[in-house]
Write a protein that holds these residues in place. Structure first.
Motif, mmCIF file in Angstrom:
data_model
loop_
_atom_site.group_PDB
_atom_site.id
_atom_site.type_symbol
_atom_site.label_atom_id
_atom_site.label_comp_id
_atom_site.label_asym_id
_atom_site.label_seq_id
_atom_site.Cartn_x
_atom_site.Cartn_y
_atom_site.Cartn_z
ATOM 1 N N CYS A 38 58.778 37.681 45.956
ATOM 2 C CA CYS A 38 58.171 39.003 46.093
ATOM 3 C C CYS A 38 56.687 38.843 46.411
ATOM 4 C CB CYS A 38 58.359 39.830 44.830
ATOM 5 S SG CYS A 38 57.621 39.088 43.355
ATOM 6 N N ASP A 39 56.032 39.982 46.689
ATOM 7 C CA ASP A 39 54.583 39.955 46.944
ATOM 8 C C ASP A 39 53.795 39.897 45.647
ATOM 9 O OD1 ASP A 39 55.092 40.076 49.634
ATOM 10 O OD2 ASP A 39 54.810 42.248 49.780
ATOM 11 N N SER A 40 54.254 40.615 44.612
ATOM 12 C CA SER A 40 53.579 40.615 43.306
ATOM 13 C C SER A 40 54.601 40.919 42.229
ATOM 14 C CB SER A 40 52.454 41.645 43.287
ATOM 15 O OG SER A 40 52.962 42.951 43.506
ATOM 16 N N ALA A 41 54.234 40.619 40.960
ATOM 17 C CA ALA A 41 55.207 40.797 39.888
ATOM 18 C C ALA A 41 54.517 40.879 38.549
ATOM 19 C CB ALA A 41 56.212 39.653 39.894
ATOM 20 N N TYR A 42 55.214 41.491 37.584
ATOM 21 C CA TYR A 42 54.879 41.409 36.170
ATOM 22 C C TYR A 42 55.893 40.474 35.534
ATOM 23 C CZ TYR A 42 52.187 45.715 36.931
ATOM 24 O OH TYR A 42 51.307 46.653 37.379
ATOM 25 N N PHE A 43 55.400 39.438 34.864
ATOM 26 C CA PHE A 43 56.289 38.440 34.270
ATOM 27 C C PHE A 43 56.196 38.555 32.751
ATOM 28 C CE2 PHE A 43 57.056 33.636 33.591
ATOM 29 C CZ PHE A 43 58.389 33.873 33.334
ATOM 30 N N PHE A 44 57.298 39.018 32.127
ATOM 31 C CA PHE A 44 57.356 39.209 30.681
ATOM 32 C C PHE A 44 58.060 37.999 30.067
ATOM 33 C CE2 PHE A 44 57.288 43.318 32.730
ATOM 34 C CZ PHE A 44 56.373 44.058 31.995
ATOM 35 N N THR A 45 57.284 37.047 29.577
ATOM 36 C CA THR A 45 57.898 35.821 29.065
ATOM 37 C C THR A 45 58.675 36.054 27.782
ATOM 38 O OG1 THR A 45 55.821 35.306 27.935
ATOM 39 C CG2 THR A 45 56.166 34.357 30.145
ATOM 40 N N LYS A 46 58.154 36.932 26.893
ATOM 41 C CA LYS A 46 58.859 37.187 25.638
ATOM 42 C C LYS A 46 60.201 37.897 25.880
ATOM 43 C CE LYS A 46 54.718 37.454 22.732
ATOM 44 N NZ LYS A 46 53.931 38.310 21.802
ATOM 45 N N LYS A 47 60.174 38.817 26.823
ATOM 46 C CA LYS A 47 61.400 39.555 27.129
ATOM 47 C C LYS A 47 62.282 38.828 28.141
ATOM 48 C CE LYS A 47 59.313 44.113 26.376
ATOM 49 N NZ LYS A 47 59.009 45.421 27.020
ATOM 50 N N ASN A 48 61.780 37.721 28.682
ATOM 51 C CA ASN A 48 62.522 36.945 29.675
ATOM 52 C C ASN A 48 62.920 37.828 30.857
ATOM 53 O OD1 ASN A 48 63.625 34.536 30.664
ATOM 54 N ND2 ASN A 48 65.648 34.974 29.794
ATOM 55 N N SER A 49 61.957 38.598 31.353
ATOM 56 C CA SER A 49 62.259 39.556 32.415
ATOM 57 C C SER A 49 61.120 39.607 33.419
ATOM 58 C CB SER A 49 62.508 40.942 31.843
ATOM 59 O OG SER A 49 61.342 41.444 31.219
ATOM 60 N N PHE A 94 52.297 38.689 32.345
ATOM 61 C CA PHE A 94 51.409 38.040 33.286
ATOM 62 C C PHE A 94 51.502 38.809 34.602
ATOM 63 C CE2 PHE A 94 52.361 34.483 30.426
ATOM 64 C CZ PHE A 94 51.073 34.098 30.098
ATOM 65 N N ILE A 95 50.383 39.007 35.216
ATOM 66 C CA ILE A 95 50.346 39.698 36.513
ATOM 67 C C ILE A 95 50.208 38.630 37.582
ATOM 68 C CG2 ILE A 95 49.139 41.388 37.921
ATOM 69 C CD1 ILE A 95 48.108 42.648 35.333
ATOM 70 N N LEU A 96 51.213 38.550 38.442
ATOM 71 C CA LEU A 96 51.270 37.515 39.483
ATOM 72 C C LEU A 96 51.139 38.178 40.842
ATOM 73 C CD1 LEU A 96 54.336 35.534 38.087
ATOM 74 C CD2 LEU A 96 51.922 35.279 37.477
ATOM 75 N N VAL A 97 50.311 37.621 41.710
ATOM 76 C CA VAL A 97 50.056 38.209 43.020
ATOM 77 C C VAL A 97 50.086 37.117 44.081
ATOM 78 C CG1 VAL A 97 48.421 39.522 44.426
ATOM 79 C CG2 VAL A 97 48.611 40.003 41.979
#
Length: 547
Positions: free
Chosen positions: A77-88, A60-63
């Protein structure tokens, strides 16, 4: 409305997924961590959420004002990549991690794995733990081990000291930091340079684990490869042949307890104290040194080596002091004091006595209590012996009270002179001439051209002068008023062969620099007489009309 419903759907799906997986079951295909073991990263907020299969197919791309939580730790943070499957999470811009109200981690980029609990923070990184701050460009923070480490240069500040190194590790729980490669600790009162160092930000103790130099001013320095240094109290425990430098002087030992704040050190084991300016060295197994008054003493196999002459002198005593006087003036001078069972050896001269003092002002070494001095085949003794040195060797010697000069001619016959005071002058390290003042008595064996004894001369005089040739007595000059008798060698009376105070102490004489440790005293019946001399009475103050 569609965006809000989408975000709500993602959050609900994520929460339901975490709740529905049975303990021990596989959470997703290819994910081997169970729900019971896994601590999930939860997204708390984002202004915008989207999904781009082309750019980041698994995230998911979060901004905008993005925040996450993993157990008690929060991430912003200002923005993030949220990898739910990898829990990262990969976070960008104004990254901040906080745990409680004491631990904060800042940077420009974060790569965080919720399963391994490892955070990789890059660019403009700051880790703040109460009053301690660590700055670097690359930091890996292991939350399981509760420690962070950098590997591309960094600095740690603890309010008083700044530590810089190429590689470093900081442990949150113990407040300890380990530094490797080009370690530099800057403190207003000293500077430390090391290869490997461990430092506790609470106790302010630096543990030396590799080659280390500690500088205290322009002239004082410590070198050690193993030890402890309290940067607050400024005291050190140094091991493994550490070295203290004080100006040109230096001292090396197995272990050193050094209080830099007051300039005092206590030193143990195989001590070597070198003073190149005064051309001497102290060795022993225990020492106490005070650098503020420039003094040191050594015991336990204590030896002072004087290498100011061509022929080095090795001197042993129970205790040896090296003391400086008038330290804060232009007339500073040095004394070496030795007490009890003094034994000295050089190739040209040997000596024994109970105690002595060497003073750099007049280059005089004074020996007290049954002193004996040997120069090749000559023995000198008296109540007190003063030996004056020049730049090359012995200059002259003054023997005072109960004096005796003895020179072995063979195993039975000895040239002998005694008197109240004797003065001996040397040339090239050998006795050249002598003068005897007050009640001189002489037993002299002249020799012929073939070095054969021709008789014995007995003389009494108020004073005499004697001259040497190739280390042996050559001629004696006496006043006309002197009394003398010459005996052929075959008619020498038994009671005239030796002066009353004659004794030959060859068994006491040191034979090598190793033999100075083997104390051998005089026979009790050959000790000098104890003479109690009264002090000269001072004039009465009444004579000068003084109150």
């Amino acid at each position: 409305m569609r965006l809000r419903l989408f975000i709500l759907f993602v959050l609900l799906a994520h929460t339901v997924f975490a709740q529905q997986v049975e303990p021990g079951a596989v959470a997703q295909a290819g994910d081997t961590v169970t729900a019971k073991e896994r601590d999930y990263v939860y997204m708390l907020h984002a202004d915008t959420t989207k999904f781009d299969k082309q750019r980041v197919p698994d995230a998911f791309i979060l901004v905008g004002d993005v925040s996450f939580r993993r157990d008690s730790m929060y991430m912003y943070c200002d923005s993030a990549y949220f990898f739910t499957k990898k829990n990262s999470v990969q976070a960008f811009g104004n990254v901040k991690m906080e745990q409680g109200d004491t631990l904060f981690l800042y940077g420009d980029y974060l790569d965080y794995n919720g399963d391994t609990n490892l955070a990789r923070v890059r660019n403009n990184v700051r880790l703040i733990d109460k009053e301690t701050m660590l700055e670097t460009d690359s930091l890996d923070f292991d939350r399981n081990a509760n420690k962070g480490y950098y590997f591309d240069g960094g600095a740690l500040y603890d309010g008083e000291s700044t530590l810089e190194s190429w590689w470093g590790e900081y442990r949150i729980g113990t407040k300890e930091a380990v530094f490797n490669n080009n370690v530099n600790l800057q403190n207003p009162r000293f500077t430390l340079e090391s290869d490997t160092l461990q430092y506790n930000t609470i106790t302010k103790i630096a543990t030396i684990l590799g080659p280390t130099n500690i500088y205290n001013g322009a002239e004082n320095r410590i070198y050690s490869e193993k030890g402890l240094y309290n940067t607050a109290a400024r005291n050190a425990t140094l091991l493994d042949r550490s070295v203290l430098y004080n100006g040109k002087k230096n001292i090396t030992a197995d272990s050193i307890c050094y209080d830099m704040a007051v300039g005092v050190s206590e030193i143990f084991g195989n001590i070597v104290y070198i003073d190149p300016e005064n051309h001497n060295m102290l060795t022993g197994d225990y020492s106490y040194m005070n650098e503020l008054v420039d003094s040191a003493y050594v015991t336990d196999r204590a030896v002072v080596v004087d290498f100011s002459q061509k022929d080095s002198l090795f001197l042993h005593a129970d205790t040896i002091w090296a003391v400086s006087a008038n330290v804060d003036t232009d007339s500073v001078y040095r004394q070496v004091r030795a007490c009890h069972k003094v034994r000295a050896y050089s190739v040209s001269m040997q000596a024994v006595c109970d105690s002595l003092v060497f003073d750099s002002r007049d280059s005089c070494m004074t020996m007290y209590k049954d002193p004996i001095l040997w120069n090749e085949g000559i023995q000198l003794l008296g109540e007190e012996i003063k030996m004056y040195m020049d730049t090359a060797s012995i200059d002259w010697v003054n023997v005072i009270n109960q004096t005796l000069y003895a020179e072995a001619m063979d195993s039975v016959n000895y040239n002998q002179i005694n008197g109240r005071e004797m003065r001996f002058h040397f040339r090239n390290g050998k006795l050249d001439r002598m003068h005897v003042l007050g009640g001189a008595n002489v037993v002299y064996f002249p020799i012929d051209e073939d070095s054969v004894l021709v008789g014995m001369n007995v003389t009494e005089a108020g004073r005499i002068s004697a001259y040497m040739k190739e280390g042996q007595m050559d001629r004696i000059v006496v006043p006309n008023s002197s009394k003398g008798v010459f005996y052929p060698l075959s008619k020498v009376p038994a009671d005239a062969r030796y002066l009353d105070n004659f004794a030959w102490f060859d068994y006491v004489r040191p034979t090598s620099k190793e033999d100075i440790f083997n104390y051998r005293g005089k026979a009790k019946d050959l000790m000098l007489k104890v003479i109690n001399r009264e002090n000269v009475p001072l004039p009465s103050l009444d004579r000068f009309n003084k109150k």
